[in-house]
Design a protein around this motif. Structure first.
Motif, PDB file in Angstrom:
ATOM      1  N   LEU A 173      13.253   3.042  -7.368  1.00 38.09           N
ATOM      2  CA  LEU A 173      12.212   2.610  -6.427  1.00 38.09           C
ATOM      3  C   LEU A 173      12.629   2.936  -4.997  1.00 38.09           C
ATOM      4  N   LEU A 191       9.249   8.888   0.693  1.00 39.37           N
ATOM      5  CA  LEU A 191       7.979   8.589   1.363  1.00 39.37           C
ATOM      6  C   LEU A 191       8.183   8.300   2.845  1.00 39.37           C
ATOM      7  N   MET A 238       7.975  12.902  -3.079  1.00 37.81           N
ATOM      8  CA  MET A 238       8.312  13.183  -4.471  1.00 37.81           C
ATOM      9  C   MET A 238       7.545  12.242  -5.396  1.00 37.81           C
ATOM     10  N   PHE A 251       7.765  10.958  -9.333  1.00 34.88           N
ATOM     11  CA  PHE A 251       8.786  10.958 -10.372  1.00 34.88           C
ATOM     12  C   PHE A 251       8.143  10.884 -11.757  1.00 34.88           C
ATOM     13  N   LYS A 257       8.488   8.444 -13.855  1.00 34.81           N
ATOM     14  CA  LYS A 257       7.841   7.125 -13.891  1.00 34.81           C
ATOM     15  C   LYS A 257       7.044   6.954 -12.609  1.00 34.81           C
ATOM     16  N   LEU A 276       6.828   4.459 -10.585  1.00 38.12           N
ATOM     17  CA  LEU A 276       7.655   3.799  -9.576  1.00 38.12           C
ATOM     18  C   LEU A 276       6.831   3.217  -8.438  1.00 38.12           C
ATOM     19  N   LEU A 277       5.708   2.585  -8.799  1.00 39.21           N
ATOM     20  CA  LEU A 277       4.950   1.860  -7.779  1.00 39.21           C
ATOM     21  C   LEU A 277       5.733   0.599  -7.428  1.00 39.21           C
ATOM     22  N   PHE A 278       5.643   0.183  -6.159  1.00 37.95           N
ATOM     23  CA  PHE A 278       6.360  -1.018  -5.745  1.00 37.95           C
ATOM     24  C   PHE A 278       5.642  -2.230  -6.329  1.00 37.95           C
ATOM     25  N   PRO A 279       6.330  -2.979  -7.208  1.00 39.37           N
ATOM     26  CA  PRO A 279       5.621  -3.998  -7.990  1.00 39.37           C
ATOM     27  C   PRO A 279       5.099  -5.172  -7.162  1.00 39.37           C
ATOM     28  N   HIS A 280       5.707  -5.405  -5.992  1.00 37.39           N
ATOM     29  CA  HIS A 280       5.284  -6.570  -5.203  1.00 37.39           C
ATOM     30  C   HIS A 280       4.164  -6.223  -4.230  1.00 37.39           C
ATOM     31  N   MET A 281       3.678  -4.970  -4.270  1.00 36.75           N
ATOM     32  CA  MET A 281       2.594  -4.581  -3.372  1.00 36.75           C
ATOM     33  C   MET A 281       1.360  -4.219  -4.197  1.00 36.75           C
ATOM     34  N   PHE A 289       2.162   2.936   2.003  1.00 35.61           N
ATOM     35  CA  PHE A 289       3.569   2.682   2.332  1.00 35.61           C
ATOM     36  C   PHE A 289       4.170   3.745   3.255  1.00 35.61           C
ATOM     37  N   GLY A 290       3.972   5.012   2.882  1.00 30.98           N
ATOM     38  CA  GLY A 290       4.558   6.096   3.668  1.00 30.98           C
ATOM     39  C   GLY A 290       4.040   6.105   5.106  1.00 30.98           C
ATOM     40  N   ARG A 320       2.910   3.450   6.771  1.00 26.53           N
ATOM     41  CA  ARG A 320       3.481   2.288   7.446  1.00 26.53           C
ATOM     42  C   ARG A 320       4.902   2.592   7.903  1.00 26.53           C
ATOM     43  N   MET A 321       5.652   3.322   7.054  1.00 20.09           N
ATOM     44  CA  MET A 321       7.031   3.683   7.405  1.00 20.09           C
ATOM     45  C   MET A 321       7.054   4.604   8.624  1.00 20.09           C
ATOM     46  N   ARG A 336      -0.074   8.245  -3.260  1.00 17.18           N
ATOM     47  CA  ARG A 336       0.941   7.704  -2.354  1.00 17.18           C
ATOM     48  C   ARG A 336       1.762   8.827  -1.729  1.00 17.18           C
ATOM     49  N   ALA A 337       2.003   9.884  -2.523  1.00 20.54           N
ATOM     50  CA  ALA A 337       2.763  11.016  -1.997  1.00 20.54           C
ATOM     51  C   ALA A 337       1.885  11.881  -1.085  1.00 20.54           C
TER      52      ALA A 337
END
Lengths: 270, 344
Positions: A160, A167, B81, B83, B85, B87-92, B100-101, B103-104, B148-149
């Motif tokens: 993760l 990202l 990237m 992947f 899997k 790999l989504l952020f489970p708490h969002m 996310f990207g 916001r970063m 997301r990518a």
């Protein structure tokens, strides 16, 4: 076991936990209870009144216990987090040796090590002070939090975080926005553990606090060696309350049945 | 926006293991979709992680638009990237994941949310903005991961076997989606896969990697028509290899003198021909053969033909019915014969 059998078993366990509290509660509110009466013959709020009496020292001791417990929990998590991350998240040489050293404070009798700590604390001016007691409470709590958090981090694959990095997240952003929320339930459990261990400390508090730092267990022990079962029972109930609350809270956070947040079998560390 | 990617003599080894990647050199043009193809453990994912910045190469250089990025951390490479899997952020929630990207990169929450919704529309997931990742199926999660990518407008899009965990129907649908998105966005894309068919369908060019080494880098047709080596030919399903001695425009083999189109360098050579190219007819390059086995595959029948101690495989349409032991005349058309082990 069927659902019904499970419920009976659950009730049995609940009874086993609850039974000691019955005489304790009766005593705490007893006015007069003589042999051979089955129940108190008179009731009073003397025990409860003692707890909240402004000059009685119980409130101050409770405050001390809460302060030390909260500080111990926070510091244990802060120290245990990097340790747990290193143990659970990475492979390196001599890991077993380091784990042994982290466990050492649990293996060595606290009296033995605290004697030495006491001498050092006198020299540093930490003996007989609240900060000194807080510091010595870290001795038994840090190993537990480190190991609980090692289990939490061992479950993580780092994938993760890798996704977050590609990202556009910096290592810190990845830790704060992805890792930390992911390990939060485990961190909460580790903190609760540390709090409860600190809350129950008697020997370490007595040795380092030297009677100057009065916490709830100190009052409880002195009351127990005295001759007033009403006050002792009231104190014991007040002492047990946070443990019950903590347990309920931990169960909420962990949501049993979904997944066992921070607990690891010994296999992972051998 | 999309960038040119160059790898020059990139090597990587994990600890003291055998190198996962050995002197890999290839260039990906802006807007091109290149597949890194190879069996599992061949180093293709390692190569992708080196490009993403998640692994540092032990030797060699990675350049984006001519500038070396070897020392650049992943977050500043603009190489998003996806992947294997999701790999989504489970708490969002889904929208937060996609945003996310952004916001970063300092985008405000409303702006990130707006662009996230737009990206979700592009992957046809607009109805799922308010959901949490756990409520989505595997394919839906992978679509969100793709959004997301893409939402960060990356200079490089890196896909690491993103559909290998999905079932066949869904995989095809996702391929079409990636092709469409790539055409719309013109992203320079590197796609890792072990599935030869997937590589052929998706890629402008395929880089075939065995044991950390680049075997061949060319357009998909070339892997069928002009394979570089026996291993390459075999990986792409060509199973006929005929050894012989070249002499100008023909090769002397146990099957007789086979004429080539063009010339071969004189000396020992190996010829290959795809099973689908074998004809059952007389004429140039023909010989008598005996059917030694048949297997019916529905749309095709595969035959093994024995002639002069050589076994040839032929894939023929199902209306041709031959039985084991039948004598036939087989022909290897000169246009379909290819001389192997020519170095490019």
């Amino acid at each position: 076991m069927g659902k019904k059998g499970g419920n009976v078993g659950l009730a049995l366990v609940a009874a086993l936990v609850a039974v000691p509290f019955v005489p304790l509660t009766l005593w705490a509110f007893a006015g007069e209870w003589r042999f051979p009466d089955l129940l108190p013959t008179a009731w009073s709020l003397r025990g409860v009144a003692h707890l909240v009496e402004p000059g009685g020292g119980v409130l101050g001791a409770t405050l001390n216990s809460v302060l030390i417990g909260a500080a111990t929990a926070a510091a244990s998590v802060a120290v245990g987090m990097p340790a747990g991350m290193a143990i659970g998240g990475y492979q390196w040489r001599f890991k077993g040796v380091v784990i042994f050293f982290i466990l050492l404070p649990i293996l060595v009798p606290p009296l033995a090590s605290t004697m030495g700590v006491h001498v050092t604390f006198i020299r540093l001016g930490l003996a007989d002070t609240l900060p000194g007691v807080f510091l010595v409470h870290l001795v038994p709590t840090v190993p537990y939090t480190a190991l609980i958090l090692a289990g939490v981090f061992a479950e993580r694959t780092g994938e993760l975080e890798e996704a977050a990095r590609t990202l556009g997240a910096s290592p810190w952003q990845a830790f704060l926005r992805v890792t930390l929320p992911g390990v939060l339930p485990g961190v909460a459990v580790a903190g609760l553990f540390a709090f409860l261990i600190s809350w129950g400390q008697y020997v370490l508090t007595l040795l380092i606090g030297g009677g100057n730092v009065v916490t709830l267990p100190m009052l409880l022990f002195s009351a127990a060696s005295g001759n007033d079962p009403v006050v002792t029972s009231a104190l014991a109930l007040a002492f047990a309350l946070p443990a019950v609350l903590a347990l309920v809270l931990a169960l909420r956070v962990l949501k049993p049945g979904e997944r066992a947040g921070g607990f690891v079998g010994p296999g992972k560390f051998s | 926006m999309s960038a040119r990617l160059e790898l020059e003599n990139v090597s990587h080894r994990y600890g003291n293991d055998a190198p996962a990647l050995e002197k890999l050199s290839l260039a990906v043009e802006p807007g091109e979709l290149v597949a890194l193809l190879g069996p599992s453990g061949c180093g293709k994912t390692t190569a992708l992680k080196v490009v993403a910045g998640l692994l540092r190469p032990t030797a060699g250089d990675v350049r984006v638009d001519g500038r070396s990025v070897v020392g650049t951390p992943p977050e500043r490479r603009e190489a998003a990237m996806v992947f294997q899997k999701p790999l989504l952020f489970p708490h969002m929630g889904v929208t937060e994941n996609v945003g996310f990207g952004l916001r970063m990169r300092g985008a405000r929450k409303e702006e990130a949310g707006r662009k996230a919704d737009e990206a979700l529309r592009r992957v046809r997931m607009e109805g799922f903005a308010g959901r949490s990742p756990g409520e989505l199926s595997g394919g839906q999660q992978q679509r969100v991961a793709l959004a997301r990518a893409l939402v960060t407008e990356p200079r490089l899009l890196l896909l690491d076997e993103p559909f290998s965990a999905l079932d066949a129907n869904l995989r095809e649908e996702m391929r079409d989606l990636v092709l469409r998105l790539q055409r719309e966005g013109g992203h320079t894309t590197v796609f890792v896969t072990h599935d030869q068919e997937e590589a052929v369908v998706l890629a402008d060019r395929i880089a075939l990697i065995f044991d950390g080494r680049l075997q061949m880098y060319d357009c998909p047709e070339a892997f069928y028509d002009r394979p570089a080596t026996r291993e390459v030919a075999r990986f792409f399903g060509a199973t006929n290899f005929i050894d012989g001695r070249a002499n100008d425009g023909s090769v002397r083999t146990p099957l007789g003198d086979l004429r080539l189109e063009g010339t071969a360098p004189p000396g020992e050579v190996t010829l290959t021909i795809r099973p689908e190219a074998v004809r059952l007819e007389g004429g140039e390059n023909s010989f008598r053969a005996r059917v030694s086995s048949t297997s019916y595959l529905g749309t095709q029948v595969h035959y093994e033909l024995r002639a002069a101690g050589t076994t040839l495989r032929a894939a023929l349409p199902p209306h041709v019915r031959l039985a084991v032991g039948d004598e036939v005349t087989a022909r290897l058309p000169a246009t379909s014969l290819w001389v192997l082990d020519r170095r490019f």
